[in-house]
Write an enzyme that holds these catalytic residues in place. Sequence first.
Site, PDB file in Angstrom:
ATOM      1  N   GLU A  32      -9.675  60.258  26.784  1.00 59.15           N
ATOM      2  CA  GLU A  32     -10.334  58.758  26.890  1.00 59.15           C
ATOM      3  C   GLU A  32      -9.621  57.855  27.407  1.00 59.15           C
ATOM      4  O   GLU A  32      -8.396  57.812  27.044  1.00 59.15           O
ATOM      5  CB  GLU A  32     -10.536  58.017  25.563  1.00 59.15           C
ATOM      6  CG  GLU A  32     -12.094  57.251  25.980  1.00 59.15           C
ATOM      7  CD  GLU A  32     -11.969  56.183  24.492  1.00 59.15           C
ATOM      8  OE1 GLU A  32     -13.467  55.675  24.684  1.00 59.15           O
ATOM      9  OE2 GLU A  32     -11.395  56.611  23.193  1.00 59.15           O
TER      10      GLU A  32
ATOM     11  N   LYS B 135     -20.333  56.770  28.371  1.00 62.83           N
ATOM     12  CA  LYS B 135     -20.567  56.416  26.161  1.00 62.83           C
ATOM     13  C   LYS B 135     -21.949  55.984  25.788  1.00 62.83           C
ATOM     14  O   LYS B 135     -21.742  54.286  26.793  1.00 62.83           O
ATOM     15  CB  LYS B 135     -19.441  55.651  26.337  1.00 62.83           C
ATOM     16  CG  LYS B 135     -18.819  56.085  24.960  1.00 62.83           C
ATOM     17  CD  LYS B 135     -17.150  55.874  24.330  1.00 62.83           C
ATOM     18  CE  LYS B 135     -17.507  55.662  22.634  1.00 62.83           C
ATOM     19  NZ  LYS B 135     -15.559  54.871  22.814  1.00 62.83           N
TER      20      LYS B 135
ATOM     21  N   CYS C 204     -15.285  59.971  22.022  1.00 63.95           N
ATOM     22  CA  CYS C 204     -14.775  59.035  20.963  1.00 63.95           C
ATOM     23  C   CYS C 204     -15.270  58.783  20.100  1.00 63.95           C
ATOM     24  O   CYS C 204     -16.041  59.396  19.287  1.00 63.95           O
ATOM     25  CB  CYS C 204     -13.487  58.380  21.563  1.00 63.95           C
ATOM     26  SG  CYS C 204     -12.831  57.198  20.636  1.00 63.95           S
TER      27      CYS C 204
END
Length: 280
Positions: A44, A118, A155
């Site tokens: 990330e 994300k 994540c």
Amino acid sequence: MPNVVTAALVQATWTGDTESMLAKHEEHAREAARRGAKVIGFQEVFNAPYFCQVQDAEHYRWAEEVPDGPTVRRMRDLARETGMVVVAPVFEVEQSGHYYNTAAVIDADGAYLGKYRKHHIPQVKGFWEKFYFRPGNLGWPVFDTAVGKVGVYICYDRHFPEGWRQLGLNGAQLVYNPSATHRGLSAYLWQLEQPAAAVANEYFVAAINRVGVEEYGDNDFYGTSYFVDPRGRFVGDVAGDSEEELVVRGLDFDLIDEVRQQWAFYRDRRPDAYEGLVRP
């Protein structure tokens, strides 16, 4: 002949500046290519520290455009040089005030295929991401690459099963999950959630974590990155918890059809009964 894709991931320590961070990822990629890898993914916001440990406007300086920013342009050159598909997560600025936690997907010939933003943005101690990022708004794209169909889930997304499933419904064979997670928060979930997602959705998952302690906080990123197959089994060893590491593994994509025919989860889904799952 088995349909084996050699895939790679990198868990890295922060160097202190973007230029050296990019340079060492390029060297890892070249080594992966020498070892036969055809696809590689990075952690990330791989070209920066995990600045979300603090809330400070100075860190907007890490943001750049996707695909026209310097990092993605450089990763496109790297993909062309190595002949590998590259998954490159960065801090994206779309326009003033519009920032996203994003991963660019680049084909083996250097062509930019698109990006994933994300969806699920945490806001808890040490992970102050809502200060920086808007929620993703591009859905769950799956990219038709030189190695097959590749998706991305970033994540904190991994705690939400809906996106994993949508990637499977969209045809993913391999999903990269670039992350930055530390020992004290959810370490016991790390080797539970992604294997469970691989089983439930019957594809390969590449789970990538940072490693080490960085300058903007005391989060101890514990590495232990890995590949997991559609039966929930680790492919080779899990990476260590304290050192930078390049992981290269052979993934037998024929296993995807084998498992889907045996377990038949997609056949037995009941979307007609799931209406309540999307009610606010």
